[in-house]
Design a protein around this motif. Structure first.
Motif, PDB file in Angstrom:
ATOM      1  N   ASP A 121       0.858  -1.190   0.000  1.00  0.00           N
ATOM      2  CA  ASP A 121       0.000   0.000   0.000  1.00  0.00           C
ATOM      3  C   ASP A 121       0.891   1.235   0.000  1.00  0.00           C
ATOM      4  OD1 ASP A 121      -2.110  -1.690   0.107  1.00  0.00           O
ATOM      5  OD2 ASP A 121      -2.765  -1.157   2.128  1.00  0.00           O
ATOM      6  N   CYS A 122       0.400   2.288  -0.611  1.00  0.00           N
ATOM      7  CA  CYS A 122       1.228   3.479  -0.776  1.00  0.00           C
ATOM      8  C   CYS A 122       0.347   4.722  -0.772  1.00  0.00           C
ATOM      9  CB  CYS A 122       1.996   3.374  -2.096  1.00  0.00           C
ATOM     10  SG  CYS A 122       3.139   4.721  -2.408  1.00  0.00           S
ATOM     11  N   SER A 123       0.847   5.804  -0.170  1.00  0.00           N
ATOM     12  CA  SER A 123       0.151   7.085  -0.172  1.00  0.00           C
ATOM     13  C   SER A 123       1.050   8.108  -0.841  1.00  0.00           C
ATOM     14  CB  SER A 123      -0.172   7.509   1.268  1.00  0.00           C
ATOM     15  OG  SER A 123      -0.927   8.689   1.284  1.00  0.00           O
ATOM     16  N   ASN A 134      -4.114   7.330  -2.459  1.00  0.00           N
ATOM     17  CA  ASN A 134      -3.910   6.077  -1.734  1.00  0.00           C
ATOM     18  C   ASN A 134      -4.096   4.914  -2.695  1.00  0.00           C
ATOM     19  OD1 ASN A 134      -3.537   6.906   1.145  1.00  0.00           O
ATOM     20  ND2 ASN A 134      -5.507   7.888   0.761  1.00  0.00           N
ATOM     21  N   ARG A 136      -2.907   0.665  -3.904  1.00  0.00           N
ATOM     22  CA  ARG A 136      -2.313  -0.648  -3.604  1.00  0.00           C
ATOM     23  C   ARG A 136      -1.626  -1.123  -4.872  1.00  0.00           C
ATOM     24  NH1 ARG A 136      -6.409  -3.446  -0.863  1.00  0.00           N
ATOM     25  NH2 ARG A 136      -5.404  -2.591   1.011  1.00  0.00           N
ATOM     26  N   ASP A 156      -6.778   1.956  -6.873  1.00  0.00           N
ATOM     27  CA  ASP A 156      -7.104   3.085  -6.012  1.00  0.00           C
ATOM     28  C   ASP A 156      -7.843   2.555  -4.781  1.00  0.00           C
ATOM     29  OD1 ASP A 156      -8.052   5.369  -4.767  1.00  0.00           O
ATOM     30  OD2 ASP A 156      -8.583   6.383  -6.627  1.00  0.00           O
ATOM     31  N   GLY A 158      -8.471   4.644  -2.114  1.00  0.00           N
ATOM     32  CA  GLY A 158      -8.824   5.849  -1.366  1.00  0.00           C
ATOM     33  C   GLY A 158     -10.084   5.686  -0.535  1.00  0.00           C
ATOM     34  N   LYS A 161      -9.393   3.535   2.484  1.00  0.00           N
ATOM     35  CA  LYS A 161      -8.666   4.263   3.520  1.00  0.00           C
ATOM     36  C   LYS A 161      -9.582   5.238   4.250  1.00  0.00           C
ATOM     37  CE  LYS A 161      -4.507   2.597   3.224  1.00  0.00           C
ATOM     38  NZ  LYS A 161      -3.882   1.898   4.374  1.00  0.00           N
ATOM     39  N   GLN A 329       1.181  13.095   5.357  1.00  0.00           N
ATOM     40  CA  GLN A 329       0.318  12.272   4.520  1.00  0.00           C
ATOM     41  C   GLN A 329      -0.927  11.857   5.283  1.00  0.00           C
ATOM     42  OE1 GLN A 329       2.109   9.235   2.195  1.00  0.00           O
ATOM     43  NE2 GLN A 329       3.874  10.471   1.625  1.00  0.00           N
ATOM     44  N   ARG A 330      -1.998  11.595   4.537  1.00  0.00           N
ATOM     45  CA  ARG A 330      -3.330  11.440   5.131  1.00  0.00           C
ATOM     46  C   ARG A 330      -3.419  10.312   6.146  1.00  0.00           C
ATOM     47  NH1 ARG A 330      -8.677   9.797   5.193  1.00  0.00           N
ATOM     48  NH2 ARG A 330     -10.169  11.440   4.693  1.00  0.00           N
ATOM     49  N   SER A 331      -2.898   9.160   5.827  1.00  0.00           N
ATOM     50  CA  SER A 331      -3.117   7.998   6.674  1.00  0.00           C
ATOM     51  C   SER A 331      -1.927   7.676   7.556  1.00  0.00           C
ATOM     52  CB  SER A 331      -3.453   6.772   5.806  1.00  0.00           C
ATOM     53  OG  SER A 331      -4.613   7.016   5.064  1.00  0.00           O
ATOM     54  N   TYR A 344      -2.142  15.859   8.602  1.00  0.00           N
ATOM     55  CA  TYR A 344      -2.670  15.970   7.238  1.00  0.00           C
ATOM     56  C   TYR A 344      -3.631  17.151   7.118  1.00  0.00           C
ATOM     57  CZ  TYR A 344      -5.760  14.941   3.285  1.00  0.00           C
ATOM     58  OH  TYR A 344      -6.515  15.037   2.152  1.00  0.00           O
TER      59      TYR A 344
END
Length: 381
Positions: A121-123, A134, A136, A156, A158, A161, A329-331, A344
């Motif tokens: 997973d990546c943001s 966000n 995968r 995606d 998002g 998340k 970053q958001r998460s 964030y």
């Protein structure tokens, strides 16, 4: 003669030339069953060469990044095609900065190059969007005509998340506060209660906290949807800092901790959205209080910086280097999975609504200071 490899902060910078990229593209473009299959799936799919350059992209990926022609991405690296803000930080591009060491997509590609299929997973922070992307990613190593390639698929996540954030942050916090209200209500209703007034005051305080949590989340959702309207008013920065101090001095995160305003703080007049700025400085303060040990203190300050106003929130703690790379970053959160709205929202609200900039400094000797720099006056437009 040995070719000199240019050093970077993560993966190699070297790239194949345009002729080689076109030749590699032809290996896949001439395989009609393969291209039709890849164009028929809803997931974005890239094929990367050993230098991490795109040599094929399916229609779903091109649609995702709003491009019509594959030639617009041939030879680029993944972050450069997506629009990652880190991809143009230096001339070497995607995968070569210190930030890339923490990127799930970059690490998945590196793992594939080493022969290991990987799911990460990546943001990703984007150049033209306040919301992090966000995703995968799955990488698989393949060979074609004796050359090694990486199949890179991207989904995606998002919405997933956002649901995770809602369930683990908002509902968690609201449930805790509602539980407190219920507990004090039962105590206040007990005929043997020795101090009903105190308990009723606690119920009032917790009710206000509950409303604030709901308002905070609602404000963040509107900000992400670009539906948040600013309402500038004229106020003094000293008054705003006093509100922050008053609000958080009695907050649960301030237990056995000191929250003070620096004696050298300037009292300046601003014309901006006071409610949003209060939320931003409040989030900085809450994060700082959570980061320190009992007996330590957080210091608020404000000063003029040219024609702008600079707010600072200092604590004696230190942010580890790896955490510092991802902190806005958001998460992401240092407090565990499913957290990560505070910093964030600081960046989102500051940069896209208050027209300011935010950042932080951290060191073992100087502690950590989060800062926000804002125009002294903004218009409603």
């Amino acid at each position: 003669m040995t070719r000199r490899v240019r050093p970077t902060q993560f993966m190699p910078a070297e790239r194949e030339n345009r002729d080689t990229v076109i030749r590699q593209y032809s290996l896949f473009a001439c395989n009609e069953p393969l291209t039709c299959t890849l164009d028929g799936v809803s997931t974005g799919v890239l094929i990367l060469n050993s230098r991490r350059q795109i040599v094929f992209a399916n229609r779903s990926f091109l649609d995702m990044i709003r491009l019509r022609e594959i030639r617009d991405v041939l030879g680029l690296r993944t972050g450069e095609a997506i629009g990652c803000i880190r991809s143009d930080m230096n001339e070497d591009g995607c995968g070569t900065t210190e930030y890339c060491r923490e990127c799930g997509a970059a690490r998945a590609i590196l793992s594939s190059l080493n022969g290991h299929d990987t799911l990460k997973d990546c943001s990703i922070l984007l150049n033209d969007d306040p919301n992090a992307l966000n995703i995968r990613v799955k990488t698989v190593r393949v060979e074609m005509m004796g050359e090694a390639f990486t199949v890179f698929s991207i989904s995606d996540i998002g919405d997933e998340k956002r649901r995770e954030v809602l369930e683990r942050i908002f509902l968690h916090d609201v449930r805790n506060t509602a539980g407190g209200i219920k507990g004090f209500s039962c105590l206040a209703a007990d005929e043997l209660c020795e101090d009903p007034v105190r308990h009723m005051n606690m119920i009032t305080d917790l009710s206000e906290k509950l409303l604030d949590e709901i308002d905070s989340y609602h404000q963040l959702i509107r900000a992400e949807n670009r539906d948040l309207k600013i309402a500038p008013v004229r106020f003094e920065t000293g008054t705003l800092l006093e509100k922050v101090r008053s609000l958080y001095s009695h907050h649960e995160v301030a237990e056995n901790r000191e929250l003070r305003i620096s004696p050298g703080t300037e009292n300046l007049t601003m014309f901006t959205d006071e409610i949003i700025l209060l939320r931003v400085i409040g989030n900085m303060t809450k994060n700082a209080l959570e980061a320190i040990a009992p007996g330590q203190s957080v210091t608020l300050s404000c000063a003029r910086e040219g024609e702008k106003v600079r707010f600072e929130v200092h604590n004696p703690g230190i942010i580890p280097p790896d955490a510092g790379l991802l902190i806005f970053q958001r998460s992401f959160s240092t407090k565990g999975p499913g957290r990560g709205l505070g910093t964030y929202s600081i960046k989102l609200l500051s940069e896209h609504y208050l027209r300011g900039t935010v950042g932080f400094t951290t060191s073992a000797t100087g502690g950590t200071t989060f800062f926000g720099i804002y125009p002294g006056e903004i218009s409603e437009s």
